[in-house]
Design an enzyme around this catalytic site. Sequence first.
Site, mmCIF file in Angstrom:
data_model
loop_
_atom_site.group_PDB
_atom_site.id
_atom_site.type_symbol
_atom_site.label_atom_id
_atom_site.label_comp_id
_atom_site.label_asym_id
_atom_site.label_seq_id
_atom_site.Cartn_x
_atom_site.Cartn_y
_atom_site.Cartn_z
ATOM 1 N N GLU A 119 75.889 5.592 -19.831
ATOM 2 C CA GLU A 119 76.152 3.745 -19.527
ATOM 3 C C GLU A 119 77.286 3.173 -20.056
ATOM 4 O O GLU A 119 77.559 1.993 -20.037
ATOM 5 C CB GLU A 119 74.991 3.222 -19.949
ATOM 6 C CG GLU A 119 73.413 3.675 -19.554
ATOM 7 C CD GLU A 119 73.409 3.159 -17.922
ATOM 8 O OE1 GLU A 119 74.062 2.619 -17.412
ATOM 9 O OE2 GLU A 119 72.265 3.615 -17.610
ATOM 10 N N HIS A 142 71.186 -0.435 -25.305
ATOM 11 C CA HIS A 142 70.051 0.045 -24.169
ATOM 12 C C HIS A 142 68.889 0.735 -24.817
ATOM 13 O O HIS A 142 69.454 1.978 -25.116
ATOM 14 C CB HIS A 142 70.916 0.543 -22.960
ATOM 15 C CG HIS A 142 70.097 1.184 -21.843
ATOM 16 N ND1 HIS A 142 69.234 0.468 -21.209
ATOM 17 C CD2 HIS A 142 70.093 2.676 -21.404
ATOM 18 C CE1 HIS A 142 68.601 1.259 -20.403
ATOM 19 N NE2 HIS A 142 69.012 2.237 -20.442
ATOM 20 N N HIS A 144 64.539 1.742 -23.852
ATOM 21 C CA HIS A 144 63.324 2.150 -22.678
ATOM 22 C C HIS A 144 61.945 1.544 -23.313
ATOM 23 O O HIS A 144 61.154 2.375 -23.691
ATOM 24 C CB HIS A 144 63.368 3.533 -22.236
ATOM 25 C CG HIS A 144 64.452 4.059 -21.564
ATOM 26 N ND1 HIS A 144 64.651 5.450 -21.284
ATOM 27 C CD2 HIS A 144 65.599 3.292 -21.078
ATOM 28 C CE1 HIS A 144 65.985 5.536 -20.741
ATOM 29 N NE2 HIS A 144 66.471 4.312 -20.589
ATOM 30 N N HIS A 214 63.680 0.134 -15.410
ATOM 31 C CA HIS A 214 64.472 1.267 -16.319
ATOM 32 C C HIS A 214 64.481 0.897 -17.611
ATOM 33 O O HIS A 214 64.081 1.661 -18.672
ATOM 34 C CB HIS A 214 66.034 0.931 -15.712
ATOM 35 C CG HIS A 214 67.011 2.036 -16.351
ATOM 36 N ND1 HIS A 214 68.104 2.552 -15.877
ATOM 37 C CD2 HIS A 214 66.925 2.646 -17.597
ATOM 38 C CE1 HIS A 214 68.865 2.965 -16.527
ATOM 39 N NE2 HIS A 214 68.143 3.304 -17.910
HETATM 40 O O1 2HA Z 1 71.438 7.765 -21.735
HETATM 41 O O2 2HA Z 1 69.149 5.489 -20.835
HETATM 42 O O3 2HA Z 1 70.290 4.921 -18.794
HETATM 43 C C1 2HA Z 1 70.245 7.634 -21.092
HETATM 44 C C2 2HA Z 1 70.048 6.383 -20.522
HETATM 45 C C3 2HA Z 1 70.501 5.977 -19.247
HETATM 46 ZN ZN ZN Z 2 68.378 4.183 -19.425
#
Ligand code: 2HA
Ligand code: ZN
Length: 269
Positions: A119, A142, A144, A214
């Site tokens: 990313e 970032h 999840h 995502h």
């Molecule tokens: O690095 O989360 O969006 C893995 C991710 C890509």
């Molecule tokens: Zn991701």
Amino acid sequence: MKSILDNRPALAKEVNKVAEVAGYLWQKGWAERNGGNITINITEFVDDEIKALPAISDVTSIGTTLPNLKGCYFYCKGTNMRMRDLARWPMENGSVIRILDDCASYVIIADQPVKPTSELPSHLSMHNFLIGKGSNYKASLHTHPIDLIAMTHHKPFLEKDVLTNLLWSMIPETKAFCPRGLGIIPYKLPSSVELAQATIAELKEYDVVMWEKHGVCAVGIDIMDAFDQVDVLSKSAQIYMTSKNMGFEPGGMSAEQMQEMTVAFNLPK
Ligand code: 2HA
Ligand code: ZN
């Protein structure tokens, strides 16, 4: 083995914060396999010795031109690396990159040639945007989070500020510690320049944005600050889900209670 962190306590402190947060991401179940990424603008810690370090990788294109990043340095999680490993060995699962003078490519300079996160275009676009507006934010995260991602599978929650207001109303701390709320970005291909562009457009208004189905992207003064904002939103999402699991729709704080809080804590909107 020699490390760029040796005898640089201020830089080591920032990288150690990244390692600490990477551990939290794993413990929370937000970082399956190689999920998520972190980049930190470390330019303020760069001395002449670091500037003289040779490249240990080929010149690699970022995929976009970012004029504010000329001569900047970033610590980046490595692509395909795991947060749970980075938590223990940050310089084996991440690396330091130098942005070249064309502002469109980079080289790795330390400690090992670990290729940066997939990313990278969105992370570096966010840093470019932050520098451009004179922000003191240095970290981009970032991750999840299960609860927040689940909420983006429900169309009504994707309307502007529906989730912001819902999550703020679950517990007073959420608005206090995530005062700009949660932006929403409709689904886009992971790692794409389109996702990067949509992300920086939302950062004009928010410090935390959802990538539909995502994950979240957050910026902050340091990585702890970026993490804390996601953490308070996730706490609210859990309160919402727990109430629903008990069989009722949570009432949420009233408009008057929200307004009282906003004034008392001197919050923006
Ligand atoms: O690095 O989360 O969006 C893995 C991710 C890509
Ligand atoms: Zn991701």
